[in-house]
Design a protein around this motif. Sequence first.
Motif, PDB file in Angstrom:
ATOM      1  N   ASN A   1      -6.268  68.323 153.167  1.00  0.00           N
ATOM      2  CA  ASN A   1      -5.626  69.603 152.849  1.00  0.00           C
ATOM      3  C   ASN A   1      -4.399  69.390 151.973  1.00  0.00           C
ATOM      4  OD1 ASN A   1      -7.433  70.935 154.394  1.00  0.00           O
ATOM      5  ND2 ASN A   1      -6.042  71.466 156.048  1.00  0.00           N
ATOM      6  N   ALA A   2      -4.237  70.213 150.938  1.00  0.00           N
ATOM      7  CA  ALA A   2      -3.060  70.139 150.083  1.00  0.00           C
ATOM      8  C   ALA A   2      -1.870  70.813 150.746  1.00  0.00           C
ATOM      9  CB  ALA A   2      -3.343  70.784 148.734  1.00  0.00           C
ATOM     10  N   GLY A   3      -2.110  71.721 151.712  1.00  0.00           N
ATOM     11  CA  GLY A   3      -1.024  72.444 152.359  1.00  0.00           C
ATOM     12  C   GLY A   3      -0.596  73.633 151.507  1.00  0.00           C
ATOM     13  N   VAL A   4       0.696  73.727 151.239  1.00  0.00           N
ATOM     14  CA  VAL A   4       1.248  74.806 150.424  1.00  0.00           C
ATOM     15  C   VAL A   4       1.635  74.230 149.061  1.00  0.00           C
ATOM     16  CG1 VAL A   4       3.037  76.556 150.217  1.00  0.00           C
ATOM     17  CG2 VAL A   4       2.128  75.976 152.477  1.00  0.00           C
ATOM     18  N   THR A   5       1.105  74.807 148.016  1.00  0.00           N
ATOM     19  CA  THR A   5       1.444  74.351 146.667  1.00  0.00           C
ATOM     20  C   THR A   5       2.146  75.471 145.910  1.00  0.00           C
ATOM     21  OG1 THR A   5      -0.742  74.979 145.844  1.00  0.00           O
ATOM     22  CG2 THR A   5      -0.454  72.712 146.578  1.00  0.00           C
ATOM     23  N   GLN A   6       3.065  75.083 145.037  1.00  0.00           N
ATOM     24  CA  GLN A   6       3.832  76.039 144.246  1.00  0.00           C
ATOM     25  C   GLN A   6       3.867  75.575 142.790  1.00  0.00           C
ATOM     26  OE1 GLN A   6       7.315  76.318 147.515  1.00  0.00           O
ATOM     27  NE2 GLN A   6       7.675  77.578 145.708  1.00  0.00           N
ATOM     28  N   THR A   7       3.785  76.551 141.902  1.00  0.00           N
ATOM     29  CA  THR A   7       3.974  76.275 140.475  1.00  0.00           C
ATOM     30  C   THR A   7       4.785  77.397 139.853  1.00  0.00           C
ATOM     31  OG1 THR A   7       1.879  77.376 139.916  1.00  0.00           O
ATOM     32  CG2 THR A   7       1.831  74.973 140.215  1.00  0.00           C
ATOM     33  N   PRO A   8       5.601  77.113 138.826  1.00  0.00           N
ATOM     34  CA  PRO A   8       5.921  75.791 138.319  1.00  0.00           C
ATOM     35  C   PRO A   8       6.946  75.089 139.210  1.00  0.00           C
ATOM     36  CG  PRO A   8       7.212  77.406 137.142  1.00  0.00           C
ATOM     37  CD  PRO A   8       6.345  78.187 138.099  1.00  0.00           C
ATOM     38  N   LYS A   9       7.274  73.850 138.906  1.00  0.00           N
ATOM     39  CA  LYS A   9       8.318  73.139 139.643  1.00  0.00           C
ATOM     40  C   LYS A   9       9.688  73.503 139.115  1.00  0.00           C
ATOM     41  CE  LYS A   9       5.678  69.143 141.177  1.00  0.00           C
ATOM     42  NZ  LYS A   9       5.596  67.667 141.224  1.00  0.00           N
ATOM     43  N   PHE A  10       9.780  73.714 137.820  1.00  0.00           N
ATOM     44  CA  PHE A  10      11.050  74.055 137.185  1.00  0.00           C
ATOM     45  C   PHE A  10      10.799  75.159 136.162  1.00  0.00           C
ATOM     46  CE2 PHE A  10      13.279  70.409 138.808  1.00  0.00           C
ATOM     47  CZ  PHE A  10      12.329  69.397 138.872  1.00  0.00           C
ATOM     48  N   ARG A  11      11.813  76.010 135.963  1.00  0.00           N
ATOM     49  CA  ARG A  11      11.694  77.030 134.925  1.00  0.00           C
ATOM     50  C   ARG A  11      13.090  77.491 134.536  1.00  0.00           C
ATOM     51  NH1 ARG A  11       7.741  80.966 133.307  1.00  0.00           N
ATOM     52  NH2 ARG A  11       8.556  81.687 131.303  1.00  0.00           N
ATOM     53  N   ILE A  12      13.269  77.689 133.235  1.00  0.00           N
ATOM     54  CA  ILE A  12      14.503  78.285 132.723  1.00  0.00           C
ATOM     55  C   ILE A  12      14.139  79.619 132.091  1.00  0.00           C
ATOM     56  CG2 ILE A  12      16.434  78.046 131.118  1.00  0.00           C
ATOM     57  CD1 ILE A  12      16.132  75.006 131.394  1.00  0.00           C
ATOM     58  N   LEU A  13      14.804  80.662 132.513  1.00  0.00           N
ATOM     59  CA  LEU A  13      14.554  82.009 131.987  1.00  0.00           C
ATOM     60  C   LEU A  13      15.804  82.531 131.303  1.00  0.00           C
ATOM     61  CD1 LEU A  13      12.733  84.085 134.783  1.00  0.00           C
ATOM     62  CD2 LEU A  13      11.763  83.226 132.661  1.00  0.00           C
ATOM     63  N   LYS A  14      15.599  83.359 130.320  1.00  0.00           N
ATOM     64  CA  LYS A  14      16.723  84.089 129.738  1.00  0.00           C
ATOM     65  C   LYS A  14      16.908  85.393 130.517  1.00  0.00           C
ATOM     66  CE  LYS A  14      16.103  82.337 125.043  1.00  0.00           C
ATOM     67  NZ  LYS A  14      17.255  81.443 125.043  1.00  0.00           N
ATOM     68  N   ILE A  15      18.118  85.895 130.536  1.00  0.00           N
ATOM     69  CA  ILE A  15      18.420  87.161 131.205  1.00  0.00           C
ATOM     70  C   ILE A  15      17.483  88.243 130.673  1.00  0.00           C
ATOM     71  CG2 ILE A  15      20.167  88.957 131.502  1.00  0.00           C
ATOM     72  CD1 ILE A  15      22.282  86.729 131.330  1.00  0.00           C
ATOM     73  N   GLY A  16      16.877  88.980 131.583  1.00  0.00           N
ATOM     74  CA  GLY A  16      15.994  90.071 131.212  1.00  0.00           C
ATOM     75  C   GLY A  16      14.523  89.702 131.127  1.00  0.00           C
ATOM     76  N   GLN A  17      14.217  88.402 131.107  1.00  0.00           N
ATOM     77  CA  GLN A  17      12.812  87.995 131.087  1.00  0.00           C
ATOM     78  C   GLN A  17      12.194  88.158 132.467  1.00  0.00           C
ATOM     79  OE1 GLN A  17      13.010  83.942 129.460  1.00  0.00           O
ATOM     80  NE2 GLN A  17      12.177  84.727 127.515  1.00  0.00           N
ATOM     81  N   SER A  18      10.878  88.100 132.512  1.00  0.00           N
ATOM     82  CA  SER A  18      10.157  88.211 133.775  1.00  0.00           C
ATOM     83  C   SER A  18       9.272  86.980 133.947  1.00  0.00           C
ATOM     84  CB  SER A  18       9.287  89.466 133.785  1.00  0.00           C
ATOM     85  OG  SER A  18      10.070  90.628 133.623  1.00  0.00           O
ATOM     86  N   MET A  19       8.912  86.712 135.190  1.00  0.00           N
ATOM     87  CA  MET A  19       7.998  85.608 135.450  1.00  0.00           C
ATOM     88  C   MET A  19       7.393  85.759 136.848  1.00  0.00           C
ATOM     89  SD  MET A  19      10.020  82.140 136.559  1.00  0.00           S
ATOM     90  CE  MET A  19       8.425  81.375 136.880  1.00  0.00           C
ATOM     91  N   THR A  20       6.313  85.020 137.066  1.00  0.00           N
ATOM     92  CA  THR A  20       5.668  84.991 138.376  1.00  0.00           C
ATOM     93  C   THR A  20       5.669  83.570 138.897  1.00  0.00           C
ATOM     94  OG1 THR A  20       4.227  86.869 137.830  1.00  0.00           O
ATOM     95  CG2 THR A  20       3.541  85.437 139.640  1.00  0.00           C
ATOM     96  N   LEU A  21       6.147  83.408 140.127  1.00  0.00           N
ATOM     97  CA  LEU A  21       6.072  82.137 140.825  1.00  0.00           C
ATOM     98  C   LEU A  21       4.798  82.142 141.666  1.00  0.00           C
ATOM     99  CD1 LEU A  21       9.161  82.646 140.212  1.00  0.00           C
ATOM    100  CD2 LEU A  21       9.627  81.199 142.185  1.00  0.00           C
TER     101      LEU A  21
END
Lengths: 111, 112
Positions: A1-21
């Motif tokens: 079992n991999a367990g719990v996985t998350q992506t990305p590991k690192f991210r830099i966003l500019k103010i006002g941008q959107s993203m999904t973890l």
Amino acid sequence: NAGVTQTPKFRILKIGQSMTLQCTQDMNHNYMYWYRQDPGMGLKLIYYSVGAGITDKGEVPNGYNVSRSTTEDFPLRLELAAPSQTSVYFCASRGQRNEQYFGPGTRLTVT
Amino acid sequence: EDQVTQSPEALRLQEGESSSLNCSYTVSGLRGLFWYRQDPGKGPEFLFTLYSAGEEKEKERLKATLTKKESFLHITAPKPEDSATYLCAVQAMRGSARQLTFGSGTQLTVLP
């Protein structure tokens, strides 16, 4: 079992941008959680889900949204990123004895 | 409101020097108290769950104990690989989410 996985590991966003973890677990757990961890602070609950199609707010939900279309996946959406959302984000799922299993985290910087 | 306070914030030990970490809590009806280990850059790793006062759990050099107001994590003859941040969390009886309230952790450094 991999367990719990998350992506990305690192991210830099500019103010006002959107993203999904992204968060995925392969343990068939119903309960899943999103936390944020700031330096020197305990983990704070953002949102949680008790099963597919059911989500609810935690202690610090403002600026975030979640969805749960399957048992395995629990993505966290950041809309209009702000510097206050700079943090490390952890996803977790809950086992049968109430213990929580955490993913490796996503380190997010908003500049 | 549930609260968890951990002390000390940081602890430096020599290898083999035993000590204890403290977790004081207030919660309206304790369902469980949890100890986690967190290594730098990683997610918390589950160690123990304690459910009632007087209960003890052991794992290698670690022993966790519970009273009605606090929990201790005793570290016996620690090794450098025990260096990590140790987190304490409580889970209240109320609510269906079974969410955890965390303390801010104790950063343990064991020197060789």
